[in-house]
Design an enzyme around this catalytic site. Structure first.
Site, mmCIF file in Angstrom:
data_model
loop_
_atom_site.group_PDB
_atom_site.id
_atom_site.type_symbol
_atom_site.label_atom_id
_atom_site.label_comp_id
_atom_site.label_asym_id
_atom_site.label_seq_id
_atom_site.Cartn_x
_atom_site.Cartn_y
_atom_site.Cartn_z
ATOM 1 N N CYS A 119 5.427 -4.422 -10.796
ATOM 2 C CA CYS A 119 4.016 -4.116 -10.993
ATOM 3 C C CYS A 119 3.927 -3.023 -12.042
ATOM 4 C CB CYS A 119 3.356 -3.685 -9.683
ATOM 5 S SG CYS A 119 1.548 -3.759 -9.731
ATOM 6 N N LYS A 194 -1.731 -10.775 -0.555
ATOM 7 C CA LYS A 194 -1.856 -9.322 -0.587
ATOM 8 C C LYS A 194 -3.341 -8.979 -0.633
ATOM 9 C CE LYS A 194 -0.629 -5.173 -3.216
ATOM 10 N NZ LYS A 194 0.091 -4.643 -4.397
ATOM 11 N N ARG A 204 -0.183 5.287 -2.140
ATOM 12 C CA ARG A 204 -0.689 5.712 -3.448
ATOM 13 C C ARG A 204 -0.375 7.173 -3.724
ATOM 14 N NH1 ARG A 204 -6.177 1.957 -3.134
ATOM 15 N NH2 ARG A 204 -5.037 -0.004 -3.435
ATOM 16 N N GLU A 232 -3.431 -19.230 -2.192
ATOM 17 C CA GLU A 232 -2.541 -18.350 -2.965
ATOM 18 C C GLU A 232 -1.078 -18.648 -2.644
ATOM 19 O OE1 GLU A 232 -3.020 -16.097 -5.254
ATOM 20 O OE2 GLU A 232 -5.128 -15.523 -5.169
ATOM 21 N N LYS A 247 0.729 -8.995 3.253
ATOM 22 C CA LYS A 247 0.548 -7.539 3.188
ATOM 23 C C LYS A 247 -0.942 -7.211 3.277
ATOM 24 C CE LYS A 247 1.480 -3.586 0.122
ATOM 25 N NZ LYS A 247 1.992 -3.170 -1.193
ATOM 26 N N SER A 273 2.224 1.476 4.351
ATOM 27 C CA SER A 273 2.248 2.933 4.528
ATOM 28 C C SER A 273 1.221 3.428 5.537
ATOM 29 C CB SER A 273 2.033 3.611 3.177
ATOM 30 O OG SER A 273 0.769 3.249 2.623
ATOM 31 N N TYR A 312 8.816 1.114 6.685
ATOM 32 C CA TYR A 312 9.297 2.493 6.606
ATOM 33 C C TYR A 312 9.891 2.941 7.933
ATOM 34 C CZ TYR A 312 6.307 2.219 2.496
ATOM 35 O OH TYR A 312 5.719 1.808 1.316
#
Length: 325
Positions: A119, A194, A204, A232, A247, A273, A312
């Site tokens: 990205c 997504k 971010r 998609e 996601k 996150s 995570y």
């Protein structure tokens, strides 16, 4: 004779519950996200993601040794550049931070599967995932740079590339570019479904990728839509995607289930996150049992159809599972 159903017989103790458990997670299901940055001796904690840090390349061993010991098989890399510009040139620079990290990992941890996020948002001065003209992200010029980025990652040694931008046609362009560059065996993991989610806030901060203006709703998906996600998925499959990412994860179990059952492709849940941070925050306030909730959430993703999970929580969860949770 009056026969009474007794499902509780199979819940009598932990051994029996384990014997009949329909879905399970283990360390081999996990993909661990790593933020890699320039500098030396850097282990920089991310305030909104307790337990997660940015690492300079010379300190990657601190986390990679632990992943290897826990038998977590894969990482996905996100780069933090020194400088940014309008076209995100750091994303596809041959000496870019991700490219350097890939070379380091493949040289020192050759069995670890290295996935790279493809990205531009971390690398652009405006924080959007592509080239801006007249305040709008341009699709086709962006796709050209994404393909260039993917090839540079493959050249550095990446095993898989994961385009997360949500530009139309990028999977096909990346597949063609990889094949032409001599990398037909590099897999594409597409962020196919997504969504434009509020759960991305801590990321971010971690990646420094907050848009300088507007939002990403013109290219990421509307969270209200399910059928669109299936379209998609199929578009990316037809363009050459090898695996599909859904996601976020926790609020999109239905999308995971449909993705798995309708496509029969390998599906990866991205436990993002914000999902991580809200559990951490609640646990730090003693509002819930972190270990129990994390394992429950991860099992729920597997139950919803995920084959693998980007999370995570991977290091903590792998330790807890090894202890018999």
């Amino acid at each position: 004779m009056n026969l009474v159903s007794r499902p509780r017989r199979l819940r009598l103790n932990e051994t029996i519950r384990t014997m009949v458990r329909e879905n399970e997670v283990n360390a081999q299901d996990f993909i661990y996200p790593i933020f890699v940055t320039y500098g030396e001796g850097v282990v920089e904690p991310i305030s909104s993601m307790p337990g997660v840090s940015r690492y300079s390349i010379d300190n990657l061993h601190l986390v990679l040794d632990e992943l290897t010991e826990l038998r977590i098989p894969a990482v996905i890399l996100f780069g933090i550049p020194e400088t940014k510009d309008e076209v995100g040139s750091g994303a596809y620079a041959e000496d870019g931070i991700v490219q350097q990290a890939v070379r380091y990992i493949k040289a020192n941890y050759p069995k670890l599967v290295v996935i790279t996020d493809v990205c531009l948002c971390e690398y652009t001065s405006h924080g959007h995932c592509g080239i801006i003209e007249n305040g709008y992200v341009q699709n086709d010029p962006t796709v050209e740079l994404l393909a260039k980025t993917a090839v540079s990652h493959a050249r550095a040694g990446a095993d898989m590339v994961a385009p997360s931008d949500m530009m139309d046609g990028r999977v096909g362009a990346i597949r063609e570019a990889l094949d032409e560059a001599g990398f037909p065996l590099v897999s594409i993991i597409s962020y196919a479904a997504k969504f434009a989610s509020g759960f991305y806030g801590p990321f971010r901060e971690a990646a420094g990728s907050t848009p300088g203006f507007g939002d990403r709703k013109s290219y990421q998906m509307d969270p209200a839509n399910g059928n669109e996600a299936m379209r998609e998925n199929w578009e990316d499959i037809n363009e050459g995607a090898d695996m599909l990412i859904v996601k976020p994860a926790l609020a999109f179990g239905d999308i995971m289930w449909r993705t798995k059952t309708e496509t029969q492709m390998p599906v990866i849940a991205y436990n993002v996150s914000g999902e991580y941070s809200m559990i951490k925050a609640a646990a730090m306030n003693d509002w819930l049992d972190e270990k129990r909730v994390v394992i429950e959430a991860l099992r729920g993703m597997k139950r919803a159809g995920a084959d693998m999970i980007i999370t995570y929580h991977a290091i903590d969860a792998a330790k807890w599972l090894a202890e018999g949770e």
